[in-house]
Design a protein around this motif. Structure first.
Motif, PDB file in Angstrom:
ATOM      1  N   LEU A 225       0.851  -1.191   0.000  1.00 20.01           N
ATOM      2  CA  LEU A 225       0.000   0.000   0.000  1.00 20.01           C
ATOM      3  C   LEU A 225       0.890   1.245   0.000  1.00 20.01           C
ATOM      4  CD1 LEU A 225      -2.829   1.243   0.210  1.00 20.01           C
ATOM      5  CD2 LEU A 225      -2.603   1.084   2.699  1.00 20.01           C
ATOM      6  N   LEU A 226       0.811   2.024  -1.077  1.00 22.02           N
ATOM      7  CA  LEU A 226       1.602   3.251  -1.188  1.00 22.02           C
ATOM      8  C   LEU A 226       0.878   4.423  -0.542  1.00 22.02           C
ATOM      9  CD1 LEU A 226       2.772   2.933  -4.899  1.00 22.02           C
ATOM     10  CD2 LEU A 226       4.053   2.353  -2.820  1.00 22.02           C
ATOM     11  N   CYS A 227      -0.403   4.572  -0.890  1.00 17.04           N
ATOM     12  CA  CYS A 227      -1.187   5.666  -0.330  1.00 17.04           C
ATOM     13  C   CYS A 227      -2.667   5.341  -0.438  1.00 17.04           C
ATOM     14  CB  CYS A 227      -0.876   6.989  -1.029  1.00 17.04           C
ATOM     15  SG  CYS A 227      -1.355   7.065  -2.763  1.00 17.04           S
ATOM     16  N   GLU A 228      -3.456   6.136   0.244  1.00 16.76           N
ATOM     17  CA  GLU A 228      -4.900   6.032   0.169  1.00 16.76           C
ATOM     18  C   GLU A 228      -5.427   7.362  -0.341  1.00 16.76           C
ATOM     19  OE1 GLU A 228      -5.810   2.915   3.747  1.00 16.76           O
ATOM     20  OE2 GLU A 228      -5.554   5.022   4.293  1.00 16.76           O
ATOM     21  N   ILE A 229      -6.511   7.300  -1.108  1.00 14.47           N
ATOM     22  CA  ILE A 229      -7.132   8.511  -1.631  1.00 14.47           C
ATOM     23  C   ILE A 229      -8.552   8.580  -1.080  1.00 14.47           C
ATOM     24  CG2 ILE A 229      -7.901   9.750  -3.682  1.00 14.47           C
ATOM     25  CD1 ILE A 229      -5.607   8.408  -5.189  1.00 14.47           C
TER      26      ILE A 229
ATOM     27  N   ASP B 180       1.477  14.651   1.694  1.00 17.27           N
ATOM     28  CA  ASP B 180       0.457  14.025   2.526  1.00 17.27           C
ATOM     29  C   ASP B 180      -0.603  15.058   2.886  1.00 17.27           C
ATOM     30  OD1 ASP B 180      -0.251  11.538   3.857  1.00 17.27           O
ATOM     31  OD2 ASP B 180      -0.007  12.649   5.717  1.00 17.27           O
ATOM     32  N   GLY B 181      -1.859  14.720   2.613  1.00 20.31           N
ATOM     33  CA  GLY B 181      -2.952  15.651   2.859  1.00 20.31           C
ATOM     34  C   GLY B 181      -3.245  16.565   1.687  1.00 20.31           C
ATOM     35  N   GLY B 182      -2.468  16.428   0.600  1.00 20.33           N
ATOM     36  CA  GLY B 182      -2.664  17.249  -0.593  1.00 20.33           C
ATOM     37  C   GLY B 182      -3.793  16.720  -1.457  1.00 20.33           C
ATOM     38  N   GLU B 183      -4.271  17.555  -2.364  1.00 22.89           N
ATOM     39  CA  GLU B 183      -5.375  17.185  -3.249  1.00 22.89           C
ATOM     40  C   GLU B 183      -4.867  16.599  -4.557  1.00 22.89           C
ATOM     41  OE1 GLU B 183      -8.007  20.484  -3.880  1.00 22.89           O
ATOM     42  OE2 GLU B 183      -8.854  20.303  -1.866  1.00 22.89           O
ATOM     43  N   CYS B 184      -5.675  15.682  -5.106  1.00 25.44           N
ATOM     44  CA  CYS B 184      -5.383  15.093  -6.413  1.00 25.44           C
ATOM     45  C   CYS B 184      -6.671  14.988  -7.206  1.00 25.44           C
ATOM     46  CB  CYS B 184      -4.740  13.714  -6.246  1.00 25.44           C
ATOM     47  SG  CYS B 184      -5.854  12.487  -5.541  1.00 25.44           S
ATOM     48  N   THR B 185      -6.538  14.822  -8.510  1.00 24.46           N
ATOM     49  CA  THR B 185      -7.674  14.614  -9.397  1.00 24.46           C
ATOM     50  C   THR B 185      -7.347  13.444 -10.322  1.00 24.46           C
ATOM     51  OG1 THR B 185      -6.802  16.173 -11.026  1.00 24.46           O
ATOM     52  CG2 THR B 185      -8.347  17.055  -9.401  1.00 24.46           C
ATOM     53  N   LEU B 186      -8.314  13.059 -11.130  1.00 27.26           N
ATOM     54  CA  LEU B 186      -8.100  12.007 -12.110  1.00 27.26           C
ATOM     55  C   LEU B 186      -6.913  12.370 -12.990  1.00 27.26           C
ATOM     56  CD1 LEU B 186      -9.150   9.410 -13.473  1.00 27.26           C
ATOM     57  CD2 LEU B 186     -10.538  10.877 -14.930  1.00 27.26           C
ATOM     58  N   GLY B 187      -5.944  11.476 -13.112  1.00 28.80           N
ATOM     59  CA  GLY B 187      -4.769  11.707 -13.939  1.00 28.80           C
ATOM     60  C   GLY B 187      -3.602  12.349 -13.227  1.00 28.80           C
TER      61      GLY B 187
END
Length: 94
Positions: free
Chosen positions: A51-55, A79-86
């Motif tokens: 497990l690398l990370c959880e979203i 850590d705690g940052g936002e991500c989107t598809l892609g």
């Protein structure tokens, strides 16, 4: 070899309880954001399936697991940052 860790459509669909309603509500998955919670840190050695990370998106959590053995070389989203598809989350080195 360097391999990008990318937020896939599979993760966004699995995490979002409203993914099946995207067309009906005209909200695309590209507009959804998730919060990244790293379980490994830069420099850690990883094995296949680690497990690398959880979203976290909405009220669900999707897991991003290592597709290969190697080292987590870089984390592009903190850590705690936002991500989107892609979004590229980081780099694995084999």
């Amino acid at each position: 070899m360097k391999i990008e860790i990318i937020v896939s459509e599979h993760i966004m669909k699995k995490v979002s309880p409203y993914a099946c309603e995207c067309q009906r509500t005209k909200i695309s998955m590209e507009e959804k954001t998730g919060i990244v919670f790293w379980r490994k840190k830069s420099g850690d050695i990883v094995e296949i399936g680690d497990l690398l990370c959880e979203i976290e998106l909405e009220k669900n959590i999707g897991e991003v697991k290592s597709a290969c053995a190697g080292r987590l070389a870089e984390q592009y989203i903190e850590d705690g940052g936002e991500c989107t598809l892609g979004s590229v989350l980081g780099i694995l080195e084999t």
